[in-house]
Design a protein around this motif. Structure first.
Motif, short mmCIF file in Angstrom:
data_model
loop_
_atom_site.label_atom_id
_atom_site.label_comp_id
_atom_site.label_asym_id
_atom_site.label_seq_id
_atom_site.Cartn_x
_atom_site.Cartn_y
_atom_site.Cartn_z
N UNK A 53 -3.88 1.15 2.64
CA UNK A 53 -5.30 1.47 2.86
C UNK A 53 -5.84 2.33 1.72
N UNK A 54 -5.00 3.26 1.23
CA UNK A 54 -5.43 4.09 0.11
C UNK A 54 -5.61 3.25 -1.16
N UNK A 55 -4.67 2.37 -1.42
CA UNK A 55 -4.78 1.51 -2.60
C UNK A 55 -5.99 0.59 -2.51
N UNK A 56 -6.27 0.10 -1.31
CA UNK A 56 -7.46 -0.73 -1.12
C UNK A 56 -8.73 0.07 -1.43
N UNK A 57 -8.71 1.36 -1.05
CA UNK A 57 -9.87 2.22 -1.29
C UNK A 57 -10.16 2.35 -2.79
N UNK A 58 -9.10 2.39 -3.61
CA UNK A 58 -9.33 2.52 -5.06
C UNK A 58 -9.30 1.17 -5.77
N UNK A 59 -9.19 0.09 -4.99
CA UNK A 59 -9.32 -1.25 -5.54
C UNK A 59 -8.14 -1.75 -6.33
N UNK A 60 -6.94 -1.46 -5.85
CA UNK A 60 -5.75 -1.93 -6.57
C UNK A 60 -4.66 -2.33 -5.59
N UNK A 61 -3.68 -3.05 -6.09
CA UNK A 61 -2.47 -3.37 -5.33
C UNK A 61 -1.27 -3.08 -6.22
N UNK A 62 -0.27 -2.43 -5.66
CA UNK A 62 0.95 -2.15 -6.41
C UNK A 62 2.15 -2.39 -5.52
N UNK A 63 3.31 -2.71 -6.12
CA UNK A 63 4.53 -2.85 -5.30
C UNK A 63 4.87 -1.53 -4.61
N UNK A 64 5.24 -1.60 -3.34
CA UNK A 64 5.58 -0.40 -2.58
C UNK A 64 7.02 -0.48 -2.07
N UNK A 65 7.70 0.65 -2.11
CA UNK A 65 9.09 0.75 -1.66
C UNK A 65 9.16 1.80 -0.55
N UNK A 66 9.50 1.42 0.68
CA UNK A 66 9.61 2.42 1.75
C UNK A 66 10.65 3.48 1.39
N UNK A 67 10.26 4.76 1.55
CA UNK A 67 11.17 5.88 1.26
C UNK A 67 10.85 6.98 2.27
N UNK A 94 6.85 5.05 -0.83
CA UNK A 94 5.88 5.40 0.21
C UNK A 94 6.59 5.76 1.51
N UNK A 95 5.91 6.58 2.30
CA UNK A 95 6.41 6.92 3.63
C UNK A 95 6.12 5.78 4.60
N UNK A 96 4.91 5.24 4.56
CA UNK A 96 4.50 4.13 5.42
C UNK A 96 3.61 3.21 4.58
N UNK A 97 4.06 1.99 4.34
CA UNK A 97 3.33 1.09 3.44
C UNK A 97 1.94 0.75 3.97
#
Length: 283
Positions: free
Chosen positions: A52-66, A44-47
């Motif tokens: 917020x997008x993941x919350x909108x679709x009802x999920x949580x996933x590990x994020x890696x800043x890139x 992700x660019x900004x976690x």
């Protein structure tokens, strides 16, 4: 290239390039939502934005800043993980790789033999082009112009003669200065300023570059901004005097036939007529 899904329901290993909304979160495609909810990790660019997008679709996933500041350091680890895991790549908004460092991740993933698939979707540059009412048959994306005046003017000069609609990104505080610089370098062409695309206050303001520069000089807008500029007008026809001048110059370097051929290519005039004229000049 498509990636199959193993029988256990997990995504196949590789890199998934996922376009995300540029405004309205409902613009996320069902396929993109499915991939994001099942990826082993998301680059992700900004976690905070992606959360917020993941919350909108009802999920949580590990994020890696890139992003620009850590890409070279983080990329090798992501490439290694793609051998056994599904890694999704997103930007804060729109299609990854457009004005961000994602292309190097794709390049290295391919070099390592990993599968790469794209999930197309929103892109601010294309969305603005559809709003602007300017020619769409040929267009050139310029990203962000340089901030310094000299470098910006040089970049504009490089594309001044290109017969295509120009698309570029800009920030609110720099908008008026960029519009004025475009007017100086390109002439007072028709243009459009699109902002807040797909959001509640979406707008697309059209006019000449000078009109738009004056509009935003004292009231810089907020939000994500795209400038779209019309291609140059038709070049005036070459006159007989112009053709003669070009022929005279060419004849100082070339025999008559080659001089006529050179001028014909540059002007679109008939080579036969130019050759006859060149012989008259030499005679």
């Amino acid at each position: 290239m498509s990636l199959s899904t193993p029988e256990d329901g997990r995504l196949s290993p590789g890199l998934y390039i996922v376009a995300t909304p540029i405004g309205n979160l409902s613009d996320l495609s069902p396929r993109a939502a499915n991939i994001l909810s099942r990826a082993d990790a998301i680059a992700v660019e900004d976690s905070r934005v992606t959360a917020r997008l993941l919350q909108h679709i009802g999920t949580k996933r590990p994020m890696i800043p890139y992003h620009d500041h850590n890409a070279d350091r983080v990329r090798p680890g992501l490439i290694a993980r793609m051998a056994s895991e599904a890694i999704a790549l997103v930007s804060d908004a729109g299609t990854p790789l457009i004005s961000d460092p994602g292309f190097k991740l794709v390049r290295d993933a391919r070099a390592a033999g990993h599968a790469v698939v794209t999930l197309p979707g929103p892109c601010a540059a294309i969305a603005a082009l559809t709003l602007a009412g300017l020619p769409t048959d040929r267009f050139l994306f310029l990203g962000f112009l340089p901030a310094k005046a000299k470098a910006r003017a040089d970049a504009i000069a490089e594309v001044a003669a290109i017969r295509a609609t120009l698309i570029l990104y800009e920030s609110g505080p720099r908008l008026a200065a960029t519009l004025a610089a475009l007017g100086d370098g390109l002439g007072n062409r028709e243009a459009a300023v699109a902002r807040e695309i797909s959001k509640r206050f979406e707008e697309c303001v059209t006019g000449t570059l000078s009109e738009l520069a004056a509009r935003y000089e004292d009231t810089p807008p907020k939000g994500e901004i795209v400038i779209v500029v019309a291609p140059p007008g038709e070049a005036p026809p070459v006159t007989e005097t112009d053709a003669d001048a070009m022929l005279r110059e060419a004849l100082t370097r070339l025999p008559a036939a080659k001089a006529a051929n050179e001028v014909a290519k540059a002007t679109g005039l008939q080579k036969r007529d130019l050759y006859a004229r060149a012989l008259e000049m030499k005679g």
